[in-house]
Scaffold this motif. Sequence first.
Motif, PDB file in Angstrom:
ATOM      1  N   PHE A 108       5.953  27.231  17.078  1.00 15.35           N
ATOM      2  CA  PHE A 108       4.536  27.072  16.746  1.00 15.35           C
ATOM      3  C   PHE A 108       3.834  26.141  17.729  1.00 15.35           C
ATOM      4  O   PHE A 108       2.629  26.287  17.962  1.00 15.35           O
ATOM      5  N   VAL A 109       4.570  25.223  18.321  1.00 16.95           N
ATOM      6  CA  VAL A 109       3.958  24.369  19.348  1.00 16.95           C
ATOM      7  C   VAL A 109       3.376  25.241  20.468  1.00 16.95           C
ATOM      8  O   VAL A 109       2.272  24.992  20.965  1.00 16.95           O
ATOM      9  N   ALA A 110       4.110  26.272  20.839  1.00 16.82           N
ATOM     10  CA  ALA A 110       3.646  27.170  21.906  1.00 16.82           C
ATOM     11  C   ALA A 110       2.556  28.125  21.423  1.00 16.82           C
ATOM     12  O   ALA A 110       1.772  28.625  22.229  1.00 16.82           O
ATOM     13  N   LEU A 111       2.497  28.368  20.116  1.00 17.01           N
ATOM     14  CA  LEU A 111       1.578  29.373  19.582  1.00 17.01           C
ATOM     15  C   LEU A 111       0.386  28.776  18.843  1.00 17.01           C
ATOM     16  O   LEU A 111      -0.475  29.516  18.359  1.00 17.01           O
ATOM     17  N   SER A 112       0.305  27.469  18.786  1.00 16.73           N
ATOM     18  CA  SER A 112      -0.713  26.818  17.953  1.00 16.73           C
ATOM     19  C   SER A 112      -2.139  27.051  18.428  1.00 16.73           C
ATOM     20  O   SER A 112      -3.087  26.896  17.651  1.00 16.73           O
ATOM     21  N   THR A 113      -2.312  27.411  19.691  1.00 19.63           N
ATOM     22  CA  THR A 113      -3.662  27.638  20.218  1.00 19.63           C
ATOM     23  C   THR A 113      -4.057  29.121  20.217  1.00 19.63           C
ATOM     24  O   THR A 113      -5.122  29.478  20.704  1.00 19.63           O
ATOM     25  N   VAL A 114      -3.193  29.959  19.658  1.00 22.22           N
ATOM     26  CA  VAL A 114      -3.498  31.390  19.586  1.00 22.22           C
ATOM     27  C   VAL A 114      -4.708  31.616  18.684  1.00 22.22           C
ATOM     28  O   VAL A 114      -4.821  31.016  17.610  1.00 22.22           O
ATOM     29  N   GLU A 115      -5.613  32.477  19.120  1.00 18.49           N
ATOM     30  CA  GLU A 115      -6.786  32.815  18.310  1.00 18.49           C
ATOM     31  C   GLU A 115      -6.375  33.787  17.202  1.00 18.49           C
ATOM     32  O   GLU A 115      -5.657  34.762  17.450  1.00 18.49           O
ATOM     33  N   LEU A 116      -6.850  33.517  15.990  1.00 13.20           N
ATOM     34  CA  LEU A 116      -6.487  34.367  14.853  1.00 13.20           C
ATOM     35  C   LEU A 116      -6.875  35.821  15.076  1.00 13.20           C
ATOM     36  O   LEU A 116      -6.217  36.729  14.563  1.00 13.20           O
ATOM     37  N   GLU A 117      -7.929  36.058  15.842  1.00 13.36           N
ATOM     38  CA  GLU A 117      -8.363  37.433  16.079  1.00 13.36           C
ATOM     39  C   GLU A 117      -7.344  38.220  16.895  1.00 13.36           C
ATOM     40  O   GLU A 117      -7.379  39.460  16.915  1.00 13.36           O
ATOM     41  N   THR A 149       0.281  33.730  10.939  1.00 12.79           N
ATOM     42  CA  THR A 149      -1.072  33.645  10.378  1.00 12.79           C
ATOM     43  C   THR A 149      -1.195  32.454   9.438  1.00 12.79           C
ATOM     44  O   THR A 149      -2.172  31.693   9.496  1.00 12.79           O
ATOM     45  N   ALA A 150      -0.194  32.283   8.572  1.00  9.96           N
ATOM     46  CA  ALA A 150      -0.222  31.162   7.625  1.00  9.96           C
ATOM     47  C   ALA A 150      -0.209  29.832   8.357  1.00  9.96           C
ATOM     48  O   ALA A 150      -0.934  28.893   7.992  1.00  9.96           O
ATOM     49  N   ALA A 151       0.594  29.729   9.409  1.00  6.92           N
ATOM     50  CA  ALA A 151       0.674  28.482  10.167  1.00  6.92           C
ATOM     51  C   ALA A 151      -0.629  28.189  10.903  1.00  6.92           C
ATOM     52  O   ALA A 151      -1.086  27.037  10.942  1.00  6.92           O
ATOM     53  N   LEU A 152      -1.238  29.218  11.479  1.00  2.51           N
ATOM     54  CA  LEU A 152      -2.506  29.015  12.190  1.00  2.51           C
ATOM     55  C   LEU A 152      -3.624  28.612  11.228  1.00  2.51           C
ATOM     56  O   LEU A 152      -4.469  27.779  11.556  1.00  2.51           O
ATOM     57  N   ASN A 153      -3.615  29.173  10.039  1.00  2.00           N
ATOM     58  CA  ASN A 153      -4.638  28.812   9.048  1.00  2.00           C
ATOM     59  C   ASN A 153      -4.475  27.383   8.556  1.00  2.00           C
ATOM     60  O   ASN A 153      -5.454  26.709   8.237  1.00  2.00           O
ATOM     61  N   THR A 154      -3.228  26.920   8.517  1.00  2.00           N
ATOM     62  CA  THR A 154      -2.934  25.579   7.999  1.00  2.00           C
ATOM     63  C   THR A 154      -2.911  24.529   9.094  1.00  2.00           C
ATOM     64  O   THR A 154      -3.165  23.350   8.854  1.00  2.00           O
ATOM     65  N   GLY A 155      -2.563  24.941  10.300  1.00  2.00           N
ATOM     66  CA  GLY A 155      -2.426  24.005  11.407  1.00  2.00           C
ATOM     67  C   GLY A 155      -1.014  23.518  11.612  1.00  2.00           C
ATOM     68  O   GLY A 155      -0.752  22.660  12.453  1.00  2.00           O
ATOM     69  N   ALA A 156      -0.072  24.068  10.846  1.00  2.00           N
ATOM     70  CA  ALA A 156       1.347  23.690  10.942  1.00  2.00           C
ATOM     71  C   ALA A 156       2.172  24.769  10.252  1.00  2.00           C
ATOM     72  O   ALA A 156       1.658  25.509   9.404  1.00  2.00           O
ATOM     73  N   PRO A 157       3.464  24.886  10.597  1.00  2.00           N
ATOM     74  CA  PRO A 157       4.310  25.872   9.917  1.00  2.00           C
ATOM     75  C   PRO A 157       4.349  25.633   8.412  1.00  2.00           C
ATOM     76  O   PRO A 157       4.441  24.493   7.960  1.00  2.00           O
ATOM     77  N   VAL A 158       4.252  26.711   7.664  1.00  2.00           N
ATOM     78  CA  VAL A 158       4.346  26.646   6.209  1.00  2.00           C
ATOM     79  C   VAL A 158       5.334  27.706   5.745  1.00  2.00           C
ATOM     80  O   VAL A 158       5.564  28.704   6.433  1.00  2.00           O
ATOM     81  N   SER A 208       7.734  35.602  21.037  1.00  2.00           N
ATOM     82  CA  SER A 208       6.305  35.384  21.281  1.00  2.00           C
ATOM     83  C   SER A 208       6.043  34.030  21.929  1.00  2.00           C
ATOM     84  O   SER A 208       5.183  33.906  22.810  1.00  2.00           O
ATOM     85  N   ALA A 209       6.791  33.011  21.523  1.00  2.00           N
ATOM     86  CA  ALA A 209       6.617  31.689  22.140  1.00  2.00           C
ATOM     87  C   ALA A 209       7.051  31.709  23.597  1.00  2.00           C
ATOM     88  O   ALA A 209       6.372  31.157  24.475  1.00  2.00           O
ATOM     89  N   GLY A 210       8.179  32.350  23.884  1.00  2.00           N
ATOM     90  CA  GLY A 210       8.670  32.401  25.256  1.00  2.00           C
ATOM     91  C   GLY A 210       7.726  33.139  26.179  1.00  2.00           C
ATOM     92  O   GLY A 210       7.420  32.674  27.279  1.00  2.00           O
ATOM     93  N   VAL A 211       7.247  34.297  25.733  1.00  2.00           N
ATOM     94  CA  VAL A 211       6.328  35.082  26.554  1.00  2.00           C
ATOM     95  C   VAL A 211       5.005  34.350  26.728  1.00  2.00           C
ATOM     96  O   VAL A 211       4.429  34.315  27.823  1.00  2.00           O
ATOM     97  N   THR A 212       4.522  33.724  25.669  1.00  2.00           N
ATOM     98  CA  THR A 212       3.257  32.977  25.741  1.00  2.00           C
ATOM     99  C   THR A 212       3.356  31.831  26.740  1.00  2.00           C
ATOM    100  O   THR A 212       2.456  31.629  27.567  1.00  2.00           O
ATOM    101  N   LYS A 213       4.456  31.089  26.690  1.00  2.00           N
ATOM    102  CA  LYS A 213       4.631  29.971  27.603  1.00  2.00           C
ATOM    103  C   LYS A 213       4.743  30.460  29.050  1.00  2.00           C
ATOM    104  O   LYS A 213       4.216  29.824  29.974  1.00  2.00           O
ATOM    105  N   TYR A 214       5.394  31.609  29.244  1.00  2.00           N
ATOM    106  CA  TYR A 214       5.549  32.101  30.611  1.00  2.00           C
ATOM    107  C   TYR A 214       4.208  32.557  31.181  1.00  2.00           C
ATOM    108  O   TYR A 214       3.866  32.227  32.331  1.00  2.00           O
ATOM    109  N   PHE A 215       3.437  33.295  30.413  1.00  2.00           N
ATOM    110  CA  PHE A 215       2.133  33.746  30.905  1.00  2.00           C
ATOM    111  C   PHE A 215       1.220  32.553  31.184  1.00  2.00           C
ATOM    112  O   PHE A 215       0.462  32.555  32.153  1.00  2.00           O
ATOM    113  N   ALA A 216       1.302  31.538  30.335  1.00  2.00           N
ATOM    114  CA  ALA A 216       0.486  30.330  30.565  1.00  2.00           C
ATOM    115  C   ALA A 216       0.925  29.634  31.846  1.00  2.00           C
ATOM    116  O   ALA A 216       0.090  29.150  32.627  1.00  2.00           O
TER     117      ALA A 216
END
Length: 415
Positions: A247-256, A216-225, A188-196
């Motif tokens: 998570f650096v690549a995925l941190s801006t993903v919208e929870l929805e 989901t847990a990381a996005l809710n917390t703001g860091a890997p948990v 998911s990080a690789g594909v996200t970075k490529y599309f960006a």
Amino acid sequence: MNDFSQKARAATEAMRALFPATPLLRNDHLSAKFDADIWLKREDLSPVRSYKIRGAFNAMSKVRANDPAQELFVCASAGNHAQGVAFVCQHFGVKGVIYMPVTTPQQKIQKTEIFGKDFVEIRLVGDYFDATLAAAQVYCAQAGGHFLAPFDDEDVIEGQASVAVEALAQLGRAPDMMILPVGGGGLSAGVTKYFASEASETLLKYIEPEGAKSLTAALNTGAPVTLGRVDNFVDGASVARIGALNFVALSTVELENVLSVPEDRICSTILEMLNVEGVVLEPAGAMSIDALGDIAGEIRGKTIICVTSGGNFDFERLPEVKERAQRFLGVKKYFILRLPQRPGALKDFLLMLGPDDDIARFEYMKKSARNFGSVLIGIETRSARNFPILLGKMEKAGFAYRDITSDQTLAEFLI
């Protein structure tokens, strides 16, 4: 085209020395079912039946380019990562030492040996993966090897991005949506970075197993948990903590855009793809398809790519998959039935069963000096609509029962 895009394209081109691009195939069954243009990126058709070969190849290529003398690579894995590393070690002719838990199924061990041939040594250490990982890292440091991480590694992330590079080239245009399974986050990080990097307007959806929602847990917390509990059924994506670099690549993903799918429902999707399409998928490989029903209204009339991330399915698991699918679909239930201890009581119960009802499990022990005995009974039927009819008959006749189908504690102990 930025630096990551160029590197991902170069990595993709280099992989052609190892294996051809996995196919992107339009699926008529799913397209008709959801009134959309649905394509499957068939990572289950790679040489090791998963996308993991990509990250392993790219990481090992980078290490060998920077340090040609490095000929020892170490990893810890009980699944697809081990097989990818083994295949790549055999390709480069370097030694791989792969640590696996003692509890690893023999089928996975044998496949890893086949892919690695004489270049791979497998060491079985620890009942649980944490002990396996620790032993692998200690050995790697002592032996001067290079540790190949399964997902938390920039070169692995770059290698997994080749899935997107190939898919866009094969489709010939950007899809409206791409659906990605998420475990540790490498793909998911690789594909996200490529599309960006391509400034693509494609919407990405991220799918996690309900019992391992590390993103989901990381996005809710703001860091890997680290999750306190993980359901390991979806073994290719059941990760307690998403990778830090991922998570650096995925941190801006919208929870929805992050969805979770229940394990039992994934089983019904595995069976559907096997029975209807003849496609063999492991639980993680079926997640992107399983999520389609949750977003059916959103995808109607659009072009969708689902990444089927792996097909390493052990058919010894098929009875469990069928069982879980039946329970999810409501066509199989388990009850503890309070049966009167009198002649004819069992016959009275059997006469309540409909023409489509079948007893799949029956355990009864007559108790002396008691008026009632307990029966564990499993019933299969063709339609979930049949159970309310049966239960209505039982209640009218005064048969006491308890439905334990969804009671995990009792079900695991009794069934």
